[in-house]
Design a protein around this motif. Structure first.
Motif, PDB file in Angstrom:
ATOM      1  N   ARG A 138       0.939  -1.112  -0.046  1.00 43.81           N
ATOM      2  CA  ARG A 138      -0.031   0.050   0.039  1.00 43.81           C
ATOM      3  C   ARG A 138       0.821   1.288   0.075  1.00 43.81           C
ATOM      4  O   ARG A 138       1.960   1.329   0.779  1.00 43.81           O
ATOM      5  CB  ARG A 138      -0.844   0.132   1.378  1.00 43.81           C
ATOM      6  CG  ARG A 138      -1.725  -1.151   1.271  1.00 43.81           C
ATOM      7  CD  ARG A 138      -2.387  -1.230   2.734  1.00 43.81           C
ATOM      8  NE  ARG A 138      -2.712  -2.764   3.177  1.00 43.81           N
ATOM      9  CZ  ARG A 138      -3.952  -3.258   2.823  1.00 43.81           C
ATOM     10  NH1 ARG A 138      -4.751  -2.507   2.379  1.00 43.81           N
ATOM     11  NH2 ARG A 138      -4.028  -4.615   3.300  1.00 43.81           N
ATOM     12  N   ILE A 140      -0.258   4.980   0.459  1.00 34.40           N
ATOM     13  CA  ILE A 140      -1.563   5.764   0.874  1.00 34.40           C
ATOM     14  C   ILE A 140      -1.228   7.122   1.039  1.00 34.40           C
ATOM     15  O   ILE A 140      -0.566   7.580   1.626  1.00 34.40           O
ATOM     16  CB  ILE A 140      -2.177   5.107   2.095  1.00 34.40           C
ATOM     17  CG1 ILE A 140      -2.276   3.392   2.131  1.00 34.40           C
ATOM     18  CG2 ILE A 140      -3.449   6.080   2.392  1.00 34.40           C
ATOM     19  CD1 ILE A 140      -2.974   3.121   3.039  1.00 34.40           C
ATOM     20  N   ASP A 151      -8.553  -9.807   9.721  1.00 36.49           N
ATOM     21  CA  ASP A 151      -7.925 -10.338   8.369  1.00 36.49           C
ATOM     22  C   ASP A 151      -8.722 -11.428   7.898  1.00 36.49           C
ATOM     23  O   ASP A 151      -8.664 -11.811   6.694  1.00 36.49           O
ATOM     24  CB  ASP A 151      -6.440 -10.451   8.275  1.00 36.49           C
ATOM     25  CG  ASP A 151      -5.751  -8.982   8.416  1.00 36.49           C
ATOM     26  OD1 ASP A 151      -6.410  -8.063   7.953  1.00 36.49           O
ATOM     27  OD2 ASP A 151      -4.631  -8.987   8.484  1.00 36.49           O
ATOM     28  N   THR A 164      -0.490 -11.784  10.281  1.00 34.06           N
ATOM     29  CA  THR A 164       0.155 -10.816   9.581  1.00 34.06           C
ATOM     30  C   THR A 164       0.942 -10.221  10.092  1.00 34.06           C
ATOM     31  O   THR A 164       1.081  -9.679  11.204  1.00 34.06           O
ATOM     32  CB  THR A 164      -1.395  -9.734   9.390  1.00 34.06           C
ATOM     33  OG1 THR A 164      -2.453 -10.415   8.775  1.00 34.06           O
ATOM     34  CG2 THR A 164      -0.975  -8.598   8.600  1.00 34.06           C
ATOM     35  N   TRP A 166       2.774  -6.323   9.439  1.00 34.73           N
ATOM     36  CA  TRP A 166       2.518  -5.244   8.761  1.00 34.73           C
ATOM     37  C   TRP A 166       3.727  -4.268   9.120  1.00 34.73           C
ATOM     38  O   TRP A 166       4.447  -4.119  10.156  1.00 34.73           O
ATOM     39  CB  TRP A 166       1.310  -4.399   9.764  1.00 34.73           C
ATOM     40  CG  TRP A 166       1.103  -2.872   8.924  1.00 34.73           C
ATOM     41  CD1 TRP A 166       0.341  -2.556   8.041  1.00 34.73           C
ATOM     42  CD2 TRP A 166       1.431  -1.595   9.280  1.00 34.73           C
ATOM     43  NE1 TRP A 166       0.292  -1.368   7.651  1.00 34.73           N
ATOM     44  CE2 TRP A 166       1.287  -0.675   8.397  1.00 34.73           C
ATOM     45  CE3 TRP A 166       2.577  -1.244  10.263  1.00 34.73           C
ATOM     46  CZ2 TRP A 166       1.422   0.761   8.499  1.00 34.73           C
ATOM     47  CZ3 TRP A 166       2.991   0.326  10.257  1.00 34.73           C
ATOM     48  CH2 TRP A 166       2.192   1.015   9.497  1.00 34.73           C
ATOM     49  N   LEU A 179      -0.620   1.924  11.502  1.00 34.65           N
ATOM     50  CA  LEU A 179      -1.669   0.852  12.044  1.00 34.65           C
ATOM     51  C   LEU A 179      -2.112   1.150  13.121  1.00 34.65           C
ATOM     52  O   LEU A 179      -1.349   1.451  14.031  1.00 34.65           O
ATOM     53  CB  LEU A 179      -1.348  -0.421  11.589  1.00 34.65           C
ATOM     54  CG  LEU A 179      -2.342  -1.463  11.391  1.00 34.65           C
ATOM     55  CD1 LEU A 179      -2.839  -1.135   9.770  1.00 34.65           C
ATOM     56  CD2 LEU A 179      -1.867  -3.081  11.339  1.00 34.65           C
ATOM     57  N   SER A 265      -6.330   1.671  10.042  1.00 33.84           N
ATOM     58  CA  SER A 265      -5.255   2.704   9.896  1.00 33.84           C
ATOM     59  C   SER A 265      -5.589   4.169  10.112  1.00 33.84           C
ATOM     60  O   SER A 265      -6.602   4.199   9.714  1.00 33.84           O
ATOM     61  CB  SER A 265      -4.196   2.269   8.691  1.00 33.84           C
ATOM     62  OG  SER A 265      -5.053   2.546   7.804  1.00 33.84           O
ATOM     63  N   ARG A 275       2.361   7.217   2.611  1.00 37.14           N
ATOM     64  CA  ARG A 275       2.590   6.021   3.682  1.00 37.14           C
ATOM     65  C   ARG A 275       2.749   4.634   2.977  1.00 37.14           C
ATOM     66  O   ARG A 275       1.733   4.166   2.237  1.00 37.14           O
ATOM     67  CB  ARG A 275       1.637   6.198   4.718  1.00 37.14           C
ATOM     68  CG  ARG A 275       1.671   5.009   5.718  1.00 37.14           C
ATOM     69  CD  ARG A 275       0.758   5.213   6.701  1.00 37.14           C
ATOM     70  NE  ARG A 275      -0.404   4.368   6.637  1.00 37.14           N
ATOM     71  CZ  ARG A 275      -1.796   4.895   6.831  1.00 37.14           C
ATOM     72  NH1 ARG A 275      -1.788   6.084   7.061  1.00 37.14           N
ATOM     73  NH2 ARG A 275      -2.778   4.391   6.581  1.00 37.14           N
ATOM     74  N   SER A 277       3.700   0.953   3.110  1.00 39.42           N
ATOM     75  CA  SER A 277       3.977  -0.177   3.884  1.00 39.42           C
ATOM     76  C   SER A 277       3.369  -1.370   3.356  1.00 39.42           C
ATOM     77  O   SER A 277       2.737  -1.595   2.236  1.00 39.42           O
ATOM     78  CB  SER A 277       2.765   0.066   5.130  1.00 39.42           C
ATOM     79  OG  SER A 277       1.469  -0.009   4.502  1.00 39.42           O
ATOM     80  N   ASP A 279       1.732  -5.624   3.874  1.00 34.33           N
ATOM     81  CA  ASP A 279       1.486  -6.705   4.910  1.00 34.33           C
ATOM     82  C   ASP A 279       1.598  -8.121   4.050  1.00 34.33           C
ATOM     83  O   ASP A 279       1.268  -8.193   2.896  1.00 34.33           O
ATOM     84  CB  ASP A 279      -0.100  -6.661   5.390  1.00 34.33           C
ATOM     85  CG  ASP A 279      -1.164  -5.671   4.510  1.00 34.33           C
ATOM     86  OD1 ASP A 279      -0.859  -4.601   4.235  1.00 34.33           O
ATOM     87  OD2 ASP A 279      -2.112  -6.213   4.382  1.00 34.33           O
ATOM     88  N   ARG A 281       2.224 -12.437   5.149  1.00 34.21           N
ATOM     89  CA  ARG A 281       1.240 -13.580   6.068  1.00 34.21           C
ATOM     90  C   ARG A 281       2.328 -14.714   6.124  1.00 34.21           C
ATOM     91  O   ARG A 281       2.726 -15.278   5.114  1.00 34.21           O
ATOM     92  CB  ARG A 281       0.013 -13.951   5.520  1.00 34.21           C
ATOM     93  CG  ARG A 281      -1.112 -13.062   5.979  1.00 34.21           C
ATOM     94  CD  ARG A 281      -1.382 -11.824   5.025  1.00 34.21           C
ATOM     95  NE  ARG A 281      -1.985 -10.846   5.977  1.00 34.21           N
ATOM     96  CZ  ARG A 281      -2.670  -9.601   5.276  1.00 34.21           C
ATOM     97  NH1 ARG A 281      -2.355  -9.200   4.157  1.00 34.21           N
ATOM     98  NH2 ARG A 281      -3.207  -8.839   6.132  1.00 34.21           N
TER      99      ARG A 281
HETATM  100  O1  LIG Z   1      -1.986  -0.351   6.066  1.00 30.75           O
HETATM  101  C1  LIG Z   1      -3.268  -0.408   6.059  1.00 30.75           C
HETATM  102  O2  LIG Z   1      -3.673   0.696   5.843  1.00 30.75           O
HETATM  103  C2  LIG Z   1      -3.766  -1.467   6.535  1.00 30.75           C
HETATM  104  C3  LIG Z   1      -3.135  -2.695   6.502  1.00 30.75           C
HETATM  105  C4  LIG Z   1      -3.959  -4.130   7.056  1.00 30.75           C
HETATM  106  O3  LIG Z   1      -5.231  -4.198   7.024  1.00 30.75           O
HETATM  107  C5  LIG Z   1      -3.284  -5.198   7.564  1.00 30.75           C
HETATM  108  O4  LIG Z   1      -1.982  -5.267   7.510  1.00 30.75           O
HETATM  109  O5  LIG Z   1      -3.780  -6.426   7.724  1.00 30.75           O
END
Ligand SMILES: O=C(O)CCC(=O)C(=O)O
Ligand SMILES: [Fe+2]
Length: 311
Positions: A138, A140, A151, A164, A166, A179, A265, A275, A277, A279, A281
């Motif tokens: 993401r 953002i 999730d 998860t 992040w 987050l 977030s 921003r 980032s 995620d 798993r």
């Molecule tokens: O970064 C975000 O805005 C959401 C991330 C999220 O939902 C996650 O890491 O599961």
């Protein structure tokens, strides 16, 4: 000094959060327990998350940021008047979801799927691990962040015990947002049970309009069930109790949590900065995996990921 006085006004999904000490606070840093797996497990059970401040190599994270910024520049998301590494976006760039810029990206692949991070999960799970091949990336821009959700509705076809991660690519002030976790929410099955086991890609085979949607490529979220738990973080908190917990992240930190932990977030309140980032798993290798997220070209929430059932 109270937590609240140390925090500026926080906003999420367009709402000002209640800033009282019993409604908002800082994430607990678990780096002090990095070598004590029993203690990490105890905290994870109690808190629903682990925030590992400075656990990763900052230079490696910043190298991954550079590779992502180059790709965002190539995709036309960045303002060309600034060096790409600054992540300054063009006006109105909004919420950019770009998983493809992690594919064939050695810096990101190495950071997320080898070395210190995978070793962390191997120790935490105390067995061999697997990760999803799909990486949610993401970038953002100024505006709303992600609304509150768990999730599991997006990834619950295999084990429910995966986690998860992040991970911020750069330092993230309260203004840039990051987050937040709803404290103790993973224990509120009374409030989650009718929400969390629904699958965002499931449809009713015996309802013609849902079948049509499933087959005509209704993508991602919002076609029958979006996976969103709420559009109003303060109201949701009043229902669940607990505090919204967040922090000012630094490159080198990661936050990990389970499938039942409610999170969202903060809004990006900067004027022009992204921003960035991801995620990713991780799960125990021996447990079943959700096949929407594995393979060279994972089906994800596309037509191929949809699953019919009799309702
Ligand atoms: O970064 C975000 O805005 C959401 C991330 C999220 O939902 C996650 O890491 O599961
Ligand atoms: Fe999430």
């Amino acid at each position: 000094m109270s937590t609240a006085t140390a925090l500026p006004q926080i906003y999420s999904y367009g709402h000002a959060l209640d800033m009282d000490d019993d409604k908002i606070g800082l994430l607990r840093d678990s780096c002090d327990a990095a070598d004590d797996v029993a203690e990490l497990r105890r905290r994870f059970e109690q808190d629903g998350y682990l925030y590992m401040k400075g656990y990763l190599d900052r230079d490696e994270v910043l190298a991954a940021r550079a590779s992502l910024c180059d790709r965002l520049a190539a995709a036309g998301v960045l303002d060309e008047n600034h060096p790409a590494i600054e992540g300054i976006c063009k006006p109105g760039s909004g919420y950019v979801f770009k998983p493809e810029i992690t594919n064939g990206n050695p810096e990101v692949q190495r950071l997320l799927y080898s070395g210190r991070l995978t070793e962390f999960y191997r120790r935490f799970f105390a067995e061999d691990i697997r990760h999803y091949d799909f990486t949610w990336l993401r970038a953002i821009g100024p505006g709303k962040g992600t609304n509150p959700h768990c999730d599991l509705p997006y990834m619950g076809r295999g084990t429910h015990r995966h986690m998860t991660c992040w991970l911020p690519y750069g330092d993230i002030s309260f203004e840039l947002g990051g987050l937040m976790i709803l404290e103790g929410s993973q224990h509120r099955m009374d409030l989650l049970k009718n929400y969390v086991y629904r699958d965002v890609d499931a449809y009713c085979e015996n309802k013609p309009e849902q079948v049509a949607n499933a087959h005509n490529g209704a993508q991602g979220f919002g076609w029958t069930f979006s996976g969103t738990l709420s559009h109003n973080p303060p109201v949701l908190r009043n229902k669940f109790g607990g505090r919204w917990l967040t922090t000012e992240y630094r490159a080198g930190d990661f936050l990990t949590f389970g499938m039942f932990t409610v999170h969202a977030s903060l809004d990006n309140r900067s004027t022009n900065r992204l921003r960035i980032s991801s995620d990713s798993r991780y799960q125990r290798a021996g447990e079943p995996i959700d096949d929407r997220w594995i393979g060279v070209n994972p089906p994800g929430h596309t037509v191929a990921g949809k699953r019919g059932r009799i309702c």
